[in-house]
Each structure stands twice: as structure tokens, then as C-alpha cells.
Write a protein that holds these residues in place. Sequence first.
Motif, PDB file in Angstrom:
ATOM      1  N   ALA A   1      -4.026  -1.874   9.559  1.00 19.43           N
ATOM      2  CA  ALA A   1      -3.223  -0.738  10.017  1.00 19.43           C
ATOM      3  C   ALA A   1      -4.070   0.521  10.209  1.00 19.43           C
ATOM      4  O   ALA A   1      -3.556   1.559  10.613  1.00 19.43           O
ATOM      5  N   GLN A   2      -5.356   0.417   9.920  1.00 16.56           N
ATOM      6  CA  GLN A   2      -6.235   1.565  10.105  1.00 16.56           C
ATOM      7  C   GLN A   2      -6.325   1.920  11.589  1.00 16.56           C
ATOM      8  O   GLN A   2      -6.385   1.052  12.447  1.00 16.56           O
ATOM      9  N   GLY A   3      -6.319   3.225  11.861  1.00 13.60           N
ATOM     10  CA  GLY A   3      -6.382   3.678  13.236  1.00 13.60           C
ATOM     11  C   GLY A   3      -5.046   3.667  13.950  1.00 13.60           C
ATOM     12  O   GLY A   3      -4.965   4.066  15.119  1.00 13.60           O
ATOM     13  N   ARG A   4      -4.007   3.224  13.276  1.00 13.36           N
ATOM     14  CA  ARG A   4      -2.663   3.190  13.869  1.00 13.36           C
ATOM     15  C   ARG A   4      -1.858   4.403  13.410  1.00 13.36           C
ATOM     16  O   ARG A   4      -2.077   4.923  12.318  1.00 13.36           O
ATOM     17  N   ASP A   5      -0.918   4.796  14.228  1.00 10.76           N
ATOM     18  CA  ASP A   5      -0.022   5.900  13.879  1.00 10.76           C
ATOM     19  C   ASP A   5       1.199   5.307  13.178  1.00 10.76           C
ATOM     20  O   ASP A   5       2.054   4.699  13.813  1.00 10.76           O
ATOM     21  N   ILE A   6       1.261   5.474  11.864  1.00  8.07           N
ATOM     22  CA  ILE A   6       2.328   4.872  11.055  1.00  8.07           C
ATOM     23  C   ILE A   6       3.377   5.927  10.718  1.00  8.07           C
ATOM     24  O   ILE A   6       3.045   7.010  10.234  1.00  8.07           O
ATOM     25  N   GLN A   7       4.615   5.609  10.964  1.00  5.91           N
ATOM     26  CA  GLN A   7       5.708   6.529  10.647  1.00  5.91           C
ATOM     27  C   GLN A   7       6.682   5.848   9.696  1.00  5.91           C
ATOM     28  O   GLN A   7       7.155   4.735   9.953  1.00  5.91           O
ATOM     29  N   THR A   8       6.961   6.511   8.590  1.00  3.41           N
ATOM     30  CA  THR A   8       7.914   5.998   7.610  1.00  3.41           C
ATOM     31  C   THR A   8       9.141   6.901   7.599  1.00  3.41           C
ATOM     32  O   THR A   8       9.155   7.972   8.211  1.00  3.41           O
ATOM     33  N   ILE A   9      10.154   6.487   6.870  1.00  4.52           N
ATOM     34  CA  ILE A   9      11.385   7.278   6.840  1.00  4.52           C
ATOM     35  C   ILE A   9      11.154   8.652   6.227  1.00  4.52           C
ATOM     36  O   ILE A   9      11.864   9.610   6.540  1.00  4.52           O
ATOM     37  N   GLU A  10      10.121   8.757   5.370  1.00  2.00           N
ATOM     38  CA  GLU A  10       9.818  10.064   4.775  1.00  2.00           C
ATOM     39  C   GLU A  10       9.327  11.065   5.814  1.00  2.00           C
ATOM     40  O   GLU A  10       9.366  12.283   5.576  1.00  2.00           O
ATOM     41  N   GLY A  11       8.876  10.573   6.965  1.00  2.00           N
ATOM     42  CA  GLY A  11       8.279  11.472   7.947  1.00  2.00           C
ATOM     43  C   GLY A  11       9.164  11.847   9.111  1.00  2.00           C
ATOM     44  O   GLY A  11       8.685  12.452  10.074  1.00  2.00           O
ATOM     45  N   ILE A  12      10.453  11.514   9.081  1.00  2.00           N
ATOM     46  CA  ILE A  12      11.308  11.806  10.238  1.00  2.00           C
ATOM     47  C   ILE A  12      12.300  12.939   9.993  1.00  2.00           C
ATOM     48  O   ILE A  12      13.073  13.276  10.873  1.00  2.00           O
TER      49      ILE A  12
ATOM     50  N   ALA B   1       0.836  -1.199   0.000  1.00  2.00           N
ATOM     51  CA  ALA B   1       0.000   0.000   0.000  1.00  2.00           C
ATOM     52  C   ALA B   1       0.872   1.250   0.000  1.00  2.00           C
ATOM     53  O   ALA B   1       0.601   2.213  -0.737  1.00  2.00           O
ATOM     54  N   LEU B   2       1.922   1.245   0.795  1.00  2.00           N
ATOM     55  CA  LEU B   2       2.822   2.401   0.867  1.00  2.00           C
ATOM     56  C   LEU B   2       3.515   2.644  -0.471  1.00  2.00           C
ATOM     57  O   LEU B   2       3.550   3.776  -0.969  1.00  2.00           O
ATOM     58  N   ARG B   3       4.052   1.603  -1.057  1.00  2.00           N
ATOM     59  CA  ARG B   3       4.866   1.759  -2.250  1.00  2.00           C
ATOM     60  C   ARG B   3       4.037   1.888  -3.533  1.00  2.00           C
ATOM     61  O   ARG B   3       4.336   2.718  -4.392  1.00  2.00           O
ATOM     62  N   ASN B   4       3.001   1.059  -3.665  1.00  2.00           N
ATOM     63  CA  ASN B   4       2.283   0.969  -4.935  1.00  2.00           C
ATOM     64  C   ASN B   4       1.066   1.877  -5.034  1.00  2.00           C
ATOM     65  O   ASN B   4       0.608   2.181  -6.135  1.00  2.00           O
ATOM     66  N   TYR B   5       0.532   2.283  -3.893  1.00  2.00           N
ATOM     67  CA  TYR B   5      -0.676   3.092  -3.912  1.00  2.00           C
ATOM     68  C   TYR B   5      -0.447   4.530  -3.424  1.00  2.00           C
ATOM     69  O   TYR B   5      -1.182   5.436  -3.807  1.00  2.00           O
ATOM     70  N   LEU B   6       0.561   4.724  -2.563  1.00  2.00           N
ATOM     71  CA  LEU B   6       0.745   6.037  -1.945  1.00  2.00           C
ATOM     72  C   LEU B   6       2.088   6.674  -2.258  1.00  2.00           C
ATOM     73  O   LEU B   6       2.354   7.786  -1.822  1.00  2.00           O
ATOM     74  N   ASP B   7       2.959   5.982  -2.955  1.00  2.00           N
ATOM     75  CA  ASP B   7       4.257   6.526  -3.359  1.00  2.00           C
ATOM     76  C   ASP B   7       5.175   6.846  -2.183  1.00  2.00           C
ATOM     77  O   ASP B   7       6.017   7.727  -2.270  1.00  2.00           O
ATOM     78  N   PHE B   8       5.008   6.123  -1.071  1.00  2.00           N
ATOM     79  CA  PHE B   8       6.001   6.179   0.007  1.00  2.00           C
ATOM     80  C   PHE B   8       6.967   5.031  -0.261  1.00  2.00           C
ATOM     81  O   PHE B   8       6.751   3.897   0.168  1.00  2.00           O
ATOM     82  N   THR B   9       8.034   5.329  -0.967  1.00  2.00           N
ATOM     83  CA  THR B   9       8.918   4.264  -1.456  1.00  2.00           C
ATOM     84  C   THR B   9      10.184   4.074  -0.617  1.00  2.00           C
ATOM     85  O   THR B   9      11.084   3.338  -1.015  1.00  2.00           O
ATOM     86  N   GLY B  10      10.254   4.748   0.533  1.00  2.00           N
ATOM     87  CA  GLY B  10      11.433   4.589   1.378  1.00  2.00           C
ATOM     88  C   GLY B  10      11.591   3.162   1.869  1.00  2.00           C
ATOM     89  O   GLY B  10      12.646   2.550   1.737  1.00  2.00           O
ATOM     90  N   ALA B  11      10.528   2.607   2.442  1.00  2.00           N
ATOM     91  CA  ALA B  11      10.565   1.218   2.879  1.00  2.00           C
ATOM     92  C   ALA B  11      10.687   0.313   1.656  1.00  2.00           C
ATOM     93  O   ALA B  11       9.982   0.500   0.671  1.00  2.00           O
TER      94      ALA B  11
END
Length: 213
Positions: free
Chosen positions: A122-133, A81-91
Motif C-alpha cells: 500500500a506504499q505510495g497509494r492514497d489511502i482514505q479511511t472513515i476517520e479522514g472524511i 497496520a491501521l488498527r494495531n499500529y496506527l490506531d485507525f480503528t474505524g475499519a
Amino acid sequence: MSSKKYPDAPEKAKGGFSRRGFIRGVGIGTGALGTGLLVENPAEAAPPASVMGPAAVPVTLKINGKPVNLTVEPRVTLIDALRNYLDFTGAKKVCDRATCGACTVIMDGKVVYSCTVLAIDAQGRDIQTIEGISNGKLHPVSAAFVNHDAQQCGYCTPGFVMAVKGYLDKHPNPTYEEVQKGLGGNLCRCGTYVGVRKAALEAAKEMKGGHHA
């Protein structure tokens, strides 16, 4: 008293019941057990649990402090979901079997492999990726990786950075041995473990026990 036909047959038990007679009776009326005795009170099937899918469903994820909406099939993992749908490609998606740690993110303050979590869970969880630090500048962990040449090819680096950050958030003053053990869930195919551990110790001093980002 035995019969002529069955000379070895024991006498009938009192009351006219015998083991042979019972077996013979079952053999004659095999339908009795199947249609009567054992199904007088048939078990009812449990009501189906609430299920989603298999078609795509709307999902809302809180990533780096912001809610994002997407539509995915229930089988889609968080890493996809992060990589293919939302373009958060760090992980990075490497083993996809929860063995290498390249897909590491922090969820509700806990380091997790995003390949083992379904996006709908993962809904309702606080998710942090490398893009957000970063907050506009290098996080102390990222800076320490550069200082100690801990990135090499870089493919495992995002997962390691998140693992180090998550570890230091809970263990602000670790020893070298503690860092070595604490990062045992992440693999580096280039073998830069010494650089990673030194980077973690430097970052611990820079963070001074504080939670950055």
C-alpha cells in the motif's frame, strides 16, 4: 533370424541396433542417463527476487493525506497496520477473508478490502479511511446513515459508509436498484440494507455529484 536363447527375438536392425539391446544397455548402465546425457547442460537456478523480511521493515503509508511511518513484518495486512499500529480503528476486522466489507477503505479512489492488501504493497497509494472524511463535521454519507437509522449495531457501518462514498464518487446519480447492486460487496448482519440504500440516495442528493473529503 532368431537366436536359440531368444527364439522370438526379431532380427537386429541394420547397423547393429535393436530395441532390446538399447533397453538392456540402459539397464546395465543406469548411471549414463542420470549423470551424462540429461545433465550435460544443467539448468541454472534463477537469481532470487528482491524480498523483504521476514523481520519487520520500515513502511511509509499515506493515510488521509498525511504520510505516516511504521515498522511491520511484510506479512502484516493493511487492516492490521491501521488498527494495531496506527490506531485507525474505524475499519473493522470481521471475516478477514474479503467477504463482508467491514474493513473497506478507499485507495487511489477505488473501494478495497483492507484485509486483502499488504501494508508494504500500500506504499505510495492514497489511502482514505472513515476517520479522514469528516473535515470537522459529518460527511453527507454519515449524516444520511443517521437520518435513516442505517447503522444498527454499527460494526459494519464504517465499511458501508466508505463503500457508499466510493460508489457515489463514481456514480453521483444512482437509482435505488443501482445502489443495491453497487453495495453488494458489503454485508450487514443486522439486515439494515433498506436503510443503507435510502441513506445512499439521500447522500447522493446532498453531495450533488461532488467529491467530499
